[in-house]
Scaffold this motif. Structure first.
Motif, PDB file in Angstrom:
ATOM      1  N   GLU A  36       0.471  -0.720   0.007  1.00  0.00           N
ATOM      2  CA  GLU A  36      -0.248   0.171   0.779  1.00  0.00           C
ATOM      3  C   GLU A  36       1.151   1.793   0.020  1.00  0.00           C
ATOM      4  O   GLU A  36       2.174   1.187   0.228  1.00  0.00           O
ATOM      5  CB  GLU A  36      -1.059   0.195   1.012  1.00  0.00           C
ATOM      6  N   ARG A  42      -1.681   1.391  -6.292  1.00  0.00           N
ATOM      7  CA  ARG A  42      -2.329   1.279  -7.319  1.00  0.00           C
ATOM      8  C   ARG A  42      -2.616   1.093  -8.909  1.00  0.00           C
ATOM      9  O   ARG A  42      -4.399   1.297  -8.710  1.00  0.00           O
ATOM     10  CB  ARG A  42      -2.017   3.311  -7.166  1.00  0.00           C
ATOM     11  N   SER A  45      -4.639  -2.407  -7.991  1.00  0.00           N
ATOM     12  CA  SER A  45      -5.875  -2.150  -7.580  1.00  0.00           C
ATOM     13  C   SER A  45      -7.075  -1.783  -8.522  1.00  0.00           C
ATOM     14  O   SER A  45      -8.017  -1.769  -9.229  1.00  0.00           O
ATOM     15  CB  SER A  45      -6.249  -1.102  -6.517  1.00  0.00           C
ATOM     16  N   ARG A  46      -6.166  -0.712  -9.799  1.00  0.00           N
ATOM     17  CA  ARG A  46      -6.676  -0.396 -10.915  1.00  0.00           C
ATOM     18  C   ARG A  46      -7.064  -1.687 -11.967  1.00  0.00           C
ATOM     19  O   ARG A  46      -7.605  -1.591 -12.924  1.00  0.00           O
ATOM     20  CB  ARG A  46      -5.936   0.707 -11.168  1.00  0.00           C
TER      21      ARG A  46
END
Length: 151
Positions: A36, A42, A45-46
């Motif tokens: 994280e 990120r 996560s996308r």
């Protein structure tokens, strides 16, 4: 480091073989992890990056096979070493001896007390530059737990 986006098993194999040819005594072979507060996390996560446990295992097994065939012993989760070349830091960690970790999220053990730096990179840099103290007196360093080595 393995399982990096765009890395192939053949590139990983060549990297390992080149390290062995160079006469390296110790290799840390880390699987990329998506932490994280990082751009990698990120993008995962996308859905822009994919983490595949089976592919990760193939990289790990390849490292194990090549490095052990070269005379290195797998002595810790991500570490391989020739006789007498184990990392002093790693061994100190497992014996509960003092060591200092430097950087965001790094952990230290001093006099049996475990400390950790803030995991936030920007906060770590700002605090370290402000205090110019690294982990000594650094407000980003916090006491986490008492530590004792197993007998």
């Amino acid at each position: 480091m393995f399982a990096i986006p765009g890395q192939s098993l053949s590139v990983w194999e060549n990297t390992l073989k080149e390290a062995v040819r160079a006469g390296t005594d110790h290799i840390s072979a880390y699987n990329l992890t998506y932490e994280e507060d990082t751009e990698f996390f990120r993008s995962l996560s996308r859905g822009e990056k994919i983490q595949d446990p089976d592919e990760d295992a193939a990289y790990f097994e390849l490292a194990e096979n090549i490095l052990e065939a070269a005379g290195m012993r797998h002595y810790e989760t991500s570490n391989y070493a020739r006789e007498g070349a184990r990392s002093p830091h790693n061994m100190a960690y497992w014996k509960g001896e003092d060591y200092v970790g430097i950087g965001p999220g790094a952990v230290s053990t001093i006099d049996g007390v475990r400390y950790s730096n803030t995991r936030n990179t920007e906060t770590y840099i700002r605090t370290t530059l402000k205090t110019a103290a690294g982990t000594n007196g650094n407000p980003s360093l916090r006491k986490t737990t008492a530590w004792s080595a197993s007998p």
